[in-house]
Enzyme design. Sequence first.
Site, PDB file in Angstrom:
ATOM      1  N   CYS A  14       0.823  -1.224   0.000  1.00  0.00           N
ATOM      2  CA  CYS A  14       0.000   0.000   0.000  1.00  0.00           C
ATOM      3  C   CYS A  14       0.850   1.265   0.000  1.00  0.00           C
ATOM      4  O   CYS A  14       0.983   1.952  -1.013  1.00  0.00           O
ATOM      5  CB  CYS A  14      -0.943   0.029   1.206  1.00  0.00           C
ATOM      6  SG  CYS A  14      -2.149  -1.317   1.228  1.00  0.00           S
ATOM      7  N   SER A  16       4.338   2.011   0.793  1.00  0.00           N
ATOM      8  CA  SER A  16       5.682   2.164   0.195  1.00  0.00           C
ATOM      9  C   SER A  16       5.694   2.054  -1.333  1.00  0.00           C
ATOM     10  O   SER A  16       6.475   2.768  -1.973  1.00  0.00           O
ATOM     11  CB  SER A  16       6.703   1.239   0.856  1.00  0.00           C
ATOM     12  OG  SER A  16       6.369  -0.119   0.705  1.00  0.00           O
ATOM     13  N   ASP A 124      -1.885   4.112   7.732  1.00  0.00           N
ATOM     14  CA  ASP A 124      -2.004   2.895   6.936  1.00  0.00           C
ATOM     15  C   ASP A 124      -3.416   2.803   6.362  1.00  0.00           C
ATOM     16  O   ASP A 124      -4.384   2.688   7.122  1.00  0.00           O
ATOM     17  CB  ASP A 124      -1.709   1.679   7.824  1.00  0.00           C
ATOM     18  CG  ASP A 124      -1.574   0.402   7.014  1.00  0.00           C
ATOM     19  OD1 ASP A 124      -2.007   0.386   5.843  1.00  0.00           O
ATOM     20  OD2 ASP A 124      -1.034  -0.573   7.551  1.00  0.00           O
TER      21      ASP A 124
HETATM   22  P1  4NP Z   1       1.236  -1.328   3.919  1.00  0.00           P
HETATM   23  O1  4NP Z   1      -0.231  -1.760   4.377  1.00  0.00           O
HETATM   24  O2  4NP Z   1       2.152  -1.595   5.104  1.00  0.00           O
HETATM   25  O3  4NP Z   1       1.101   0.134   3.633  1.00  0.00           O
HETATM   26  O4  4NP Z   1       1.575  -2.157   2.705  1.00  0.00           O
HETATM   27  C1  4NP Z   1      -0.516  -3.012   4.903  1.00  0.00           C
HETATM   28  C2  4NP Z   1      -0.715  -4.070   4.057  1.00  0.00           C
HETATM   29  C3  4NP Z   1      -1.036  -5.315   4.581  1.00  0.00           C
HETATM   30  C4  4NP Z   1      -1.145  -5.476   5.949  1.00  0.00           C
HETATM   31  C5  4NP Z   1      -0.933  -4.419   6.790  1.00  0.00           C
HETATM   32  C6  4NP Z   1      -0.620  -3.189   6.271  1.00  0.00           C
HETATM   33  N1  4NP Z   1      -1.489  -6.745   6.468  1.00  0.00           N
HETATM   34  O5  4NP Z   1      -1.609  -6.869   7.686  1.00  0.00           O
HETATM   35  O6  4NP Z   1      -1.649  -7.712   5.711  1.00  0.00           O
END
Ligand code: 4NP
Length: 154
Positions: A14, A16, A124
Amino acid sequence: MSRSVLFVCLGNICRSPLAEAALRHQCTAAGLDVNIDSAGTGDWHVGHAPDERAQMVAMKNGVDIAHLRARQVTKADFRDFGFVIAMDGQNLRDLTAMQPRNSVARLSLLLDHVEGRAGEDVVDPYYGKEEGFDKTWEDAMLAAASIRQLLQTG
Ligand code: 4NP
């Protein structure tokens, strides 16, 4: 080496990849040759394409990120990248803990590069609504503008 930037979040699907896309977009426009990549501290999504909502917001802003694939950050990244930029405080703590002692990579938070927002986390968007991804893109573009200047001035 100093002209290399690694963006790091938790899943690498998401935040990065969007930060990577925003900086690449701006460096290309400025004719600046920079090695840009992204990675996650976690391994759950290794090999996966970015979240579809992230792909959509990037596409809406003229950048195709469908070909990107998630990978996990490694110790070699601290040798290969001059700047390692975390999306939130937890990512930064995890990176600080794994940075080899002889590494000269400079660690920071993405929003340290946006005036008045040092120390803030990039929220996030994974568990939220689509609008969250627009906000991530905005943050990524704001930070990319000053990171690009930092790279240009050395
Ligand atoms: P990111 O978001 O760290 O910005 O890629 C997330 C993507 C997946 C998860 C958590 C945050 N997950 O728990 O699967």
